[in-house]
Scaffold this active site. Structure first.
Site, short mmCIF file in Angstrom:
data_model
loop_
_atom_site.label_atom_id
_atom_site.label_comp_id
_atom_site.label_asym_id
_atom_site.label_seq_id
_atom_site.Cartn_x
_atom_site.Cartn_y
_atom_site.Cartn_z
N CYS A 138 0.79 -1.22 0.00
CA CYS A 138 0.00 0.00 0.00
C CYS A 138 0.83 1.29 0.00
CB CYS A 138 -0.99 0.00 1.17
SG CYS A 138 -0.29 -0.52 2.75
N HIS A 263 -2.48 6.44 4.26
CA HIS A 263 -1.02 6.59 4.31
C HIS A 263 -0.64 7.97 3.77
CE1 HIS A 263 -0.52 2.62 5.58
NE2 HIS A 263 -0.10 2.02 4.47
#
Length: 357
Positions: A138, A263
């Site tokens: 990710c 993120h």
């Protein structure tokens, strides 16, 4: 189990009851319907559960050979499972003629398995000697669309990245650990004395190397040679593979932060060609899968709280390096469960389905 064969390709979602699986099922309800039979597969303890798929209640089947009955050429199985599970079951699926899209680390380093982010190298999904297409982890997925667009214009020469990773990257165990820790420290004066947060949280820090509440943890993954972590080396290797830059110098520092979803990355990219910031902004504005939000004077820049639940990678703080006219600095935020995993897997699966339309 008996299946009624549709003219549209079938889609199997393996790991349907996990955190990423839940997001993928939401995505299926929001995108064009290219699938016939959609079957949900998970561990034996989840068998029999009913989950909504395109507003229809769908039964979850246990991960057994029977769960893949009827899958064949033109069909796709998306694996949202740990690497060991993918490594065991993906070859069984490809032996039936179906294509596997795997989001684990099981095949990311296999030269016969393309590593794909559709906005950057979707063409690579067509060449799959093993019948498997892998998606990156990710952190890489969060930045690579923006980076790939800039690379196409300026030719990337060097990359330095610091990630600020959400707890949900560790699955439900990560989010549960952070919520538990936040509850323990909320409304207190903790965080002002050494050791007080550790004492409040206790020995059980969940999947993190240290308490995450009121803290940041500069570690993610397993220890590798010379002090690097497995996640840092993975971002390096995957960026090189996707951009087809095998010798690209890449330095990565992975940091866990007390954010549930989303993120963030601080990126310093140096290019072979001199960078003009105005043109770089134009490139980012036009890049597929990227949204530019960059007006610091008005307080407009990406944050993970704003990126959560959305599809794009949000880019801001775009500025020329003060010491190098070939370097650009920028900040990226993206939903790690969605953009970083479930959406990427869905997009790859749709590309494959399109080959058989």
């Amino acid at each position: 189990m008996t299946r009624v064969r549709s003219s549209a390709p079938a889609l199997a979602v393996v790991g349907a009851t996990g955190a990423v699986g839940g997001v993928l099922l939401q995505i299926l309800s929001q995108r064009a319907d290219v699938w016939g039979d959609i079957r949900l597969i998970a561990s034996a303890r989840s068998a029999g559960r009913m989950l909504a798929v395109r507003a229809e209640e769908t039964e979850v089947f246990a991960l057994t050979e029977d769960a893949f009955d009827g899958l064949g050429p033109g069909d796709v199985a998306v694996f949202l499972t740990p690497a060991a599970v993918s490594a065991r079951w993906a070859p069984l699926v490809t032996a039936r003629g179906a294509v596997v899209v795997d989001q684990s680390a099981a095949f990311r380093e296999d030269p016969e398995v393309p590593l794909v982010v559709p906005e950057v190298n979707g063409h690579a999904a067509r060449i799959r000697p093993r019948g498997i297409v892998a998606g990156p982890e990710c952190v890489t997925a969060a930045m690579i669309a923006a980076l790939g667009a800039l690379h196409a214009e300026y030719s990337l020469a060097d990359l330095v990245v610091s990630s600020y990773q959400a707890a949900s990257a560790a699955g439900r165990a990560g989010t549960e650990a952070l919520r538990r820790q936040l509850a323990l420290v909320a409304g207190t004066a903790l965080g002002e004395q050494t050791g007080d947060v550790r004492r409040a949280v206790g020995e059980d820090t969940g999947p993190f190397a240290a308490p995450l509440a009121l803290n940041v943890v500069p570690w993610s993954g397993e220890l590798r040679a010379d002090g690097w972590s497995s996640h840092e080396l993975a971002v390096r290797a995957q960026t090189r593979r996707i951009l087809e830059l095998e010798q690209l110098p890449v330095a990565v520092t992975c940091v866990q932060v007390p954010v549930l979803t989303g993120h963030s990355l601080a990126v310093r990219a140096r290019f072979e060609n001199e960078v003009e910031v105005r043109r770089a902004r134009e490139i980012l504005e036009a890049a597929p899968g990227v949204v530019l939000v960059d007006d610091p004077a008005a307080g407009e820049f990406p944050t993970p709280a704003d990126a959560a639940g959305t599809d794009p990678a949000w880019v801001g703080r775009v500025r020329a390096s003060l010491d190098d006219r070939h370097a650009l600095e920028f900040f990226v935020c993206a939903d790690n469960l969605r953009k970083g995993a479930a959406l990427n897997a869905t997009q790859i699966a749709e590309l494959i389905a399109g080959e058989f339309a």
